[in-house]
Design a protein around this motif. Sequence first.
Motif, PDB file in Angstrom:
ATOM      1  N   PHE A  46      -6.306 -11.656   4.824  1.00  0.00           N
ATOM      2  CA  PHE A  46      -7.115 -11.994   3.655  1.00  0.00           C
ATOM      3  C   PHE A  46      -7.202 -13.500   3.428  1.00  0.00           C
ATOM      4  O   PHE A  46      -8.064 -13.969   2.705  1.00  0.00           O
ATOM      5  CB  PHE A  46      -6.596 -11.277   2.425  1.00  0.00           C
TER       6      PHE A  46
ATOM      7  N   PRO B 255     -11.648  -7.666  -1.359  1.00  0.00           N
ATOM      8  CA  PRO B 255     -11.353  -6.401  -0.685  1.00  0.00           C
ATOM      9  C   PRO B 255     -10.225  -6.574   0.328  1.00  0.00           C
ATOM     10  O   PRO B 255      -9.902  -7.684   0.765  1.00  0.00           O
ATOM     11  CB  PRO B 255     -12.676  -6.052   0.002  1.00  0.00           C
ATOM     12  N   SER B 256      -9.634  -5.457   0.720  1.00  0.00           N
ATOM     13  CA  SER B 256      -8.546  -5.484   1.692  1.00  0.00           C
ATOM     14  C   SER B 256      -9.046  -5.987   3.035  1.00  0.00           C
ATOM     15  O   SER B 256     -10.171  -5.692   3.453  1.00  0.00           O
ATOM     16  CB  SER B 256      -7.947  -4.084   1.859  1.00  0.00           C
TER      17      SER B 256
ATOM     18  N   MET C  63      -5.105   0.562   5.005  1.00  0.00           N
ATOM     19  CA  MET C  63      -6.150   0.167   4.036  1.00  0.00           C
ATOM     20  C   MET C  63      -6.835   1.353   3.362  1.00  0.00           C
ATOM     21  O   MET C  63      -7.098   1.315   2.147  1.00  0.00           O
ATOM     22  CB  MET C  63      -7.194  -0.726   4.720  1.00  0.00           C
TER      23      MET C  63
ATOM     24  N   ASP D  61      -6.601  -2.909  -3.692  1.00  0.00           N
ATOM     25  CA  ASP D  61      -6.923  -3.772  -2.556  1.00  0.00           C
ATOM     26  C   ASP D  61      -5.775  -4.719  -2.218  1.00  0.00           C
ATOM     27  O   ASP D  61      -5.151  -5.312  -3.116  1.00  0.00           O
ATOM     28  CB  ASP D  61      -8.188  -4.593  -2.860  1.00  0.00           C
ATOM     29  N   ASN D  62      -5.513  -4.798  -0.922  1.00  0.00           N
ATOM     30  CA  ASN D  62      -4.478  -5.692  -0.385  1.00  0.00           C
ATOM     31  C   ASN D  62      -3.069  -5.316  -0.847  1.00  0.00           C
ATOM     32  O   ASN D  62      -2.157  -6.152  -0.877  1.00  0.00           O
ATOM     33  CB  ASN D  62      -4.763  -7.155  -0.760  1.00  0.00           C
TER      34      ASN D  62
ATOM     35  N   GLU E  26      -4.554   2.666   0.323  1.00  0.00           N
ATOM     36  CA  GLU E  26      -3.921   1.715  -0.585  1.00  0.00           C
ATOM     37  C   GLU E  26      -4.272   2.038  -2.037  1.00  0.00           C
ATOM     38  O   GLU E  26      -5.421   2.375  -2.339  1.00  0.00           O
ATOM     39  CB  GLU E  26      -4.369   0.285  -0.258  1.00  0.00           C
TER      40      GLU E  26
END
Length: 386
Positions: free
Chosen positions: A129, A124-125, A58, A64-65, A61
């Motif tokens: 999720f 957000p990550s 994370m 995000d995600n 990255e």
Amino acid sequence: MGSVVMWFAGALAVSSAGLRLYRARRYPTAGVVYLCAAVAAVGCSAVLAAPLTVELLMPVEPFDNFTRWLANGLAMVAAWSVHALLLHLVYAPEHARPSVRRQVVVLAGALAAMSGLLLGAGIPSAPDFVAAAGHRWQITVYVTVFCGYVAYSLANFIRLMAYYARLSTRPWLRRGLGVVRAGAAVGIGWAVLKVLAAMTVLAGGSGGWETLASAILSATCVSLVGIGVTMPAWGPVIAAPVRWVRHYRTHRALRPLWSVLHTAFPEIARTHPGQSTAIAWRLARRVVEIEDGLLLLAPYRTPQERTSPRTGDPEAVWEAVEIRDALHDVARGRTPPVAEPPVPAPQREAGDLDAEAAWLRRVARAYCRVPAIAHRTEEQEFRDQR
């Protein structure tokens, strides 16, 4: 615990794909390349989808995600590779290539839709999720598109691979394909579970209840696929001790039938200096000698009225009775009948040594169970003539 299982399963899948590709390095057909790509991609996807992997990546990255998106994308690439593999197995190359290109367009469209949904959600990550932001409809649609594509590809895999397995004459390949199909079925279960979990969160329920089950299903799917793909390579090696025991037991079970035929016709023995002592060779020799003995015994065999004996194997019993009566005539020194042509041994389709040995084993077992008085009379008359 779930992350460790997924890491192990992913490493197994990647190593299996590498081994399979290395073994086919001289003749890398399209089917082999797609198969190895599918297994390697699903293995990498399992590693990236592990919760601990998401937490570790994370901080680095690009958006995000991203780790989750990459893991899902690799899983879809694996599904596309499986679909391409099936197309090349079922259709000729000139028909398979256009279908593969159409599947690329479908894959690209699904990935683009997923990217737009994920970026548009603006969350957000998080290791999970769906549990963290599953109340957003974009996340539910994202999961549905991803899992739907995977399940569709796996369903086609199961259907077409079952057809391909029926065409194969390699037993270990058929077994391996069966294991791979089982892994694909587990993968469909995983996809359904993920969609249900996303819908539960969207409806206001709590998320995360499927985490352990999802990890187990994912790892099971990847492991079964990896094992099934490589089974034709290591299966015969692992099964060698079992095969030796089976051949040894069959060799011993055939001894009663071989002994009586050898006593009546000593010339059937096939021995020579330096012959192999391997159990497979000894079993093959015994089967050949029994068959030779039955050919020499054929002129003495007469038609029998075949009633229904109280046994679970009437065909073997009928064969054993005919052999017993014919050997009875040989022991008494009777000449074979010449008025009518001799009754040949029943013709059976035997695909290999194991099939013929299995039939003769049934006959030998039935021969040992025919009435004992007939055996004693036969043996006594044989001694009297000697």
